[in-house]
Motif scaffolding. Structure first.
Motif, short mmCIF file in Angstrom:
data_model
loop_
_atom_site.label_atom_id
_atom_site.label_comp_id
_atom_site.label_asym_id
_atom_site.label_seq_id
_atom_site.Cartn_x
_atom_site.Cartn_y
_atom_site.Cartn_z
N ARG A 460 -3.68 0.61 0.16
CA ARG A 460 -4.89 0.90 0.94
C ARG A 460 -5.14 -0.21 1.96
O ARG A 460 -5.43 0.04 3.13
CB ARG A 460 -6.10 1.05 0.01
CG ARG A 460 -6.16 2.37 -0.75
CD ARG A 460 -7.45 2.44 -1.55
NE ARG A 460 -7.57 3.70 -2.26
CZ ARG A 460 -8.58 4.01 -3.07
NH1 ARG A 460 -9.55 3.13 -3.27
NH2 ARG A 460 -8.62 5.17 -3.69
N ALA A 461 -5.06 -1.45 1.49
CA ALA A 461 -5.28 -2.60 2.37
C ALA A 461 -4.20 -2.68 3.44
O ALA A 461 -4.48 -3.01 4.60
CB ALA A 461 -5.32 -3.88 1.55
N ALA A 462 -2.95 -2.36 3.07
CA ALA A 462 -1.84 -2.44 4.02
C ALA A 462 -1.99 -1.42 5.15
O ALA A 462 -1.76 -1.74 6.32
CB ALA A 462 -0.52 -2.22 3.27
N LYS A 463 -2.38 -0.22 4.79
CA LYS A 463 -2.57 0.83 5.81
C LYS A 463 -3.70 0.45 6.77
O LYS A 463 -3.60 0.66 7.99
CB LYS A 463 -2.86 2.17 5.13
CG LYS A 463 -1.66 2.77 4.42
CD LYS A 463 -2.01 4.06 3.71
CE LYS A 463 -0.80 4.63 2.98
NZ LYS A 463 -1.14 5.88 2.23
N LYS A 464 -4.76 -0.14 6.22
CA LYS A 464 -5.89 -0.55 7.05
C LYS A 464 -5.48 -1.68 7.98
O LYS A 464 -5.83 -1.68 9.17
CB LYS A 464 -7.04 -0.99 6.15
CG LYS A 464 -8.31 -1.36 6.91
CD LYS A 464 -9.43 -1.74 5.95
CE LYS A 464 -10.70 -2.14 6.71
NZ LYS A 464 -11.79 -2.53 5.78
N ALA A 465 -4.73 -2.64 7.46
CA ALA A 465 -4.29 -3.78 8.27
C ALA A 465 -3.37 -3.34 9.39
O ALA A 465 -3.46 -3.83 10.52
CB ALA A 465 -3.60 -4.81 7.37
N ARG A 466 -2.47 -2.40 9.08
CA ARG A 466 -1.54 -1.90 10.12
C ARG A 466 -2.31 -1.14 11.19
O ARG A 466 -2.04 -1.28 12.39
CB ARG A 466 -0.48 -1.01 9.49
CG ARG A 466 0.55 -0.53 10.50
CD ARG A 466 1.46 0.55 9.93
NE ARG A 466 2.51 -0.01 9.08
CZ ARG A 466 3.42 0.76 8.46
NH1 ARG A 466 3.37 2.09 8.60
NH2 ARG A 466 4.36 0.21 7.71
N ALA A 467 -3.29 -0.33 10.76
CA ALA A 467 -4.07 0.45 11.73
C ALA A 467 -4.88 -0.47 12.65
O ALA A 467 -5.10 -0.15 13.82
CB ALA A 467 -5.00 1.40 10.98
N ASN A 468 -5.33 -1.60 12.11
CA ASN A 468 -6.14 -2.54 12.89
C ASN A 468 -5.29 -3.55 13.67
O ASN A 468 -5.84 -4.45 14.32
CB ASN A 468 -7.10 -3.31 11.98
CG ASN A 468 -8.17 -2.41 11.38
OD1 ASN A 468 -8.50 -1.37 11.94
ND2 ASN A 468 -8.70 -2.80 10.23
N ASN A 469 -3.95 -3.39 13.60
CA ASN A 469 -3.03 -4.29 14.29
C ASN A 469 -3.31 -5.76 13.97
O ASN A 469 -3.46 -6.60 14.87
CB ASN A 469 -3.10 -4.06 15.81
CG ASN A 469 -2.57 -2.71 16.21
OD1 ASN A 469 -1.53 -2.27 15.73
ND2 ASN A 469 -3.31 -2.01 17.08
N LEU A 470 -3.38 -6.05 12.68
CA LEU A 470 -3.61 -7.43 12.25
C LEU A 470 -2.53 -8.34 12.85
O LEU A 470 -1.34 -8.08 12.68
CB LEU A 470 -3.56 -7.52 10.73
CG LEU A 470 -3.77 -8.91 10.12
CD1 LEU A 470 -5.22 -9.35 10.28
CD2 LEU A 470 -3.37 -8.93 8.65
N PRO A 471 -2.92 -9.39 13.56
CA PRO A 471 -1.90 -10.27 14.17
C PRO A 471 -1.08 -10.98 13.09
O PRO A 471 -1.64 -11.59 12.18
CB PRO A 471 -2.73 -11.27 14.99
CG PRO A 471 -4.10 -11.22 14.39
CD PRO A 471 -4.28 -9.82 13.88
N LEU A 472 0.23 -10.90 13.21
CA LEU A 472 1.12 -11.45 12.18
C LEU A 472 1.37 -12.94 12.37
O LEU A 472 1.47 -13.68 11.39
CB LEU A 472 2.46 -10.70 12.21
CG LEU A 472 2.42 -9.23 11.82
CD1 LEU A 472 3.76 -8.57 12.14
CD2 LEU A 472 2.10 -9.09 10.35
N ASP A 473 1.49 -13.37 13.62
CA ASP A 473 1.90 -14.73 13.90
C ASP A 473 0.85 -15.48 14.71
O ASP A 473 0.08 -14.88 15.46
CB ASP A 473 3.23 -14.74 14.67
CG ASP A 473 4.30 -13.91 13.98
OD1 ASP A 473 4.31 -13.89 12.75
OD2 ASP A 473 5.11 -13.28 14.70
N GLU A 474 0.83 -16.79 14.55
CA GLU A 474 -0.08 -17.64 15.33
C GLU A 474 0.32 -17.60 16.81
O GLU A 474 1.51 -17.67 17.15
CB GLU A 474 0.03 -19.07 14.81
CG GLU A 474 -0.97 -20.02 15.41
CD GLU A 474 -2.35 -19.92 14.79
OE1 GLU A 474 -3.26 -20.57 15.30
OE2 GLU A 474 -2.50 -19.18 13.79
#
Length: 484
Positions: A460-474
């Motif tokens: 659930r958290a992973a799908k939400k993070a992907r949908a929100n385009n969580l920045p992966l790198d600094e």
């Protein structure tokens, strides 16, 4: 010796095949500047060579784990070889590589900061407490074990309390001084001693034709202790260890180029697995069976096994050098355990570490607490360390899985071993004497159900993070330097 030599061959092949697959899947960026340059502060962020970083990483992660753990795990028989080989290639080395590389991409961040970013802000506080507790336990355990070995090696001529005090003084200096002043200068020599001593024992086993048992799934433990889940908490370093996730950021802050990551992180875990194989094989073959090994352990603990094996394989002088190599292991993990704890607390409280005084007031309470913990029975400390260690490994694997899920890469690579170990971690603490002391059947049900619930929450958290385009790198686009 087919199982023993075949296992070592598989570990080496795993580095060149599965390690290469993991590197390609992650996608290294050789032209991206690393934290060693972007955040260079002359204390923790300092560029160092690949060979130096590799040896420091090996000594950081090794401790007495790949020696004491396999010695105790050898009581189960050759099934220990299976866990070392499979665990190292598919879990431990993947764990080390992903935590190291994700840390590099995020200014050398430690596990609590990464957990906060990828698993939620609540996890930052949970993992921070877990990591500091684990590091305090590691630091304390790695004060008492080398002190005991040195005390025996010197025939008790120097008081144990004096040896402990000397080790603490060294730990304080290594924790407070810049990374290249003590750790960067001494570790390459310590690393050579470690490798030579392990290879000496391994070659001795082959040359003397030691009766190393062949593959068997039978449980040979003299006390009939169950293989599942106990072997995963007996052999940690050398197969899978969450302690490594607290150590890799030290080297992620000194790595010059992302292309060096496979050798430093994946490769040194494979090297640790080979060390674990050697000590497990020696323990299974040199004491006239598992009952003989159990008697030596009961009389003098793993340290007595180390001393006897070293003397049998390498003679008096070589044996003494081998024991010194084993003494070096916990000392070189204990100092970086305290250093990591200092860095994690500083990161958690957002306190810059360039000033000596800022490092000092964080470090001193850690050493005072550790000094108090040295009064607790070693076996109790080791049990809590083992559980906290594997729980931390699970968190780190799930951080890696989340990173890969968001980036639309093969997240099953860390998620499968992470989920497996999640079941073991929950089952163990439900059943263990240091936990809830439930029956094994109830504990297994609790472990499976608990892991299933947490997996649902993860997706659930992973799908939400992907949908929100969580920045992966600094973002380092505003940095004007050039990566070496």
């Amino acid at each position: 010796m087919y199982t023993f030599l075949g296992g070592i061959a598989l570990l080496i092949i795993g580095y060149f095949t599965y390690g290469k697959f993991i590197e390609k899947m992650f996608g290294v960026k050789g032209d991206r500047a690393t934290p060693a340059y972007v955040n260079n502060d002359g204390v923790d962020y300092v560029p160092m060579s690949t060979s130096k970083n590799s040896l420091i990483q090996l000594l950081n992660i090794a401790g007495t784990g790949p020696i004491f753990g396999p010695i105790m795990g050898a009581l189960y028989g050759p099934v220990a070889f299976i866990w070392i080989v499979i665990g190292c290639i598919f879990a431990g080395a993947v764990h080390d590589y992903l935590t190291g590389m994700i840390s590099i991409r995020n200014r050398g961040a430690h596990l609590p900061e990464l957990a906060s970013k990828f698993l939620g802000k609540v996890m930052k506080h949970v993992v921070n407490a877990f990591a500091v507790l684990l590091l305090l336990l590691v630091g304390t355990v790695f004060v008492t074990t080398p002190a005991s070995l040195l005390h025996v090696l010197m025939d008790g001529k120097i008081a144990l309390s004096v040896i402990i005090a000397v080790i603490f003084i060294y730990y304080i200096l290594a924790t407070l001084l810049p990374v290249d002043k003590i750790i960067g200068r001494l570790y390459p020599y310590f690393g050579a001693l470690l490798v030579i001593s392990a290879l000496g024992v391994g070659i001795g086993l082959v040359v003397t034709g030691a009766p190393i048992p062949e593959l068997s799934l039978s449980n040979f433990h003299p006390d009939n202790a169950p293989i599942f889940p106990l072997i995963f908490f007996t052999i940690t370093c050398g197969a899978l260890s969450g302690f490594h996730a607290t150590q890799t950021p030290i080297i992620s802050r000194t790595t010059q180029n992302e292309k060096q990551g496979r050798k430093i992180f994946y490769g040194m875990m494979i090297a640790e697995g080979i060390i674990a194989m050697i000590w497990a094989a020696a323990s299974m073959s040199l004491f006239n069976g598992y009952n003989g090994l159990n008697e030596v352990l009961a009389a003098g603990g793993p340290g007595a096994v180390v001393s006897e094996v070293s003397t049998m394989m390498l003679g008096a002088i070589g044996g003494t050098l081998a024991v010194l190599g084993v003494v070096v292991l916990p000392i070189t993990s204990g100092d970086t355990a305290f250093r990591s704890a200092r860095m994690i607390i500083a990161e958690y409280l957002n306190i810059a570490q360039k000033k000596f005084s800022s490092r000092l007031w964080i470090a001193l309470p850690l050493f005072v607490t550790s000094l108090v913990l040295t009064q607790i029975d070693f076996n109790i400390l080791w049990r809590y360390f083992s559980w906290a260690n594997q729980a931390t490994a699970v968190i780190a694997l799930f951080v890696g899985a989340m990173y890969l899920y968001i980036s639309k890469k093969n997240y099953w690579v860390p998620l499968i071993p992470g989920s497996f170990m999640l079941v073991m971690v929950i089952t163990y603490i439900l059943n263990a004497q240091i936990g809830f002391r439930l029956s094994m059947d109830v504990s297994w049900y609790g472990g499976i159900i608990g892991a299933a619930v947490l997996l649902v929450l993860f997706f659930r958290a992973a799908k939400k993070a992907r949908a929100n385009n969580l920045p992966l790198d600094e973002d380092i686009s505003d940095w004007n330097g050039v990566a070496s």
